[in-house]
Scaffold this active site. Sequence first.
Site: not given
Length: 226
Positions: A179, A110, A79
Site C-alpha cells: 500500500s 486514500d 490508511h
Amino acid sequence: MKKHMLVLTALLCVVAMCLPGCTFLTDVGLAVGGELSPSIIYSMAALSAVEIRAENSASSKIGSGFFYDNKGTVITNYHVIENCTDITVWTYTGESYKVQAVLGYDAVRDIAILETDCTDSEPLRFGTEEVYTGQKVYTLGSSLGLTGTFSDGMVSCAKRILNDAEYIQVTAPISPGNSGGPLLDATGHVIGINSACIIEGQNLNFAIPIGDVSKVSQENTAMLDA
C-alpha cells in the site's frame, strides 16, 4: 552473397527502428519505442521508493511510498499512516528519515503527502499519458514486509469505479505492505499508487490514478513529533 545479406540485415534493422510502435532493444535495456527493460525500471524506481513504518501507542504498520520531489516529500496511502504518531521512511539503501508533518491527506481518495527530514531525494517521474487496458505495468513495494518486491502485470481495467472512487485495476500482484507504493509503466513513470486488492479473487488489484495527488487538499495537515 554474404556481403549483400549483411547489408540487407542492417537495412531491416533500420526499418524496424523507424516503424511506429516498433521497439528495438539495445545493450543498456532501452528500447527505441521508449520502453525500458524490467531491470532498468527497477534500478531507477528503487532510488525513489521507500518503506514506511508507522506506529502509535497500540499498534504498528508497514507500508510503501515514494519520493515526490527532491526535498524529501513522500507520497503514500492515507490508511498506511492513519492515526499514527511516529512515522519513519526507509530507503532501499538503508537510510531512514523521520516524518515531521502530514502536508495534506484525503481519506476518501486514500492519499497522504508526507514531509520528511530528507533534503536530497530522487523523485519518480509522473506519467502524463492516458492509461489504457492491456498496458504493461509494474508494482514495487514491501509486500508482507519484504522490502523491494518488484512484480509485473497489465492493466485489466483502465477505469474501475469502486465505492464512488476511481481506480486502475491491474493484474500485477499487490499484497499487504504494498500500500502506497508506485504503479509504474513500461517507461518507468509512476501512473498510480498501489492501494488495495480483493483477496477472494485472483489478480484483482487496484491503484489510485497518480493525477489524484493534485486533488489532495493542503488544508488537511498534521504535525508529528520529530
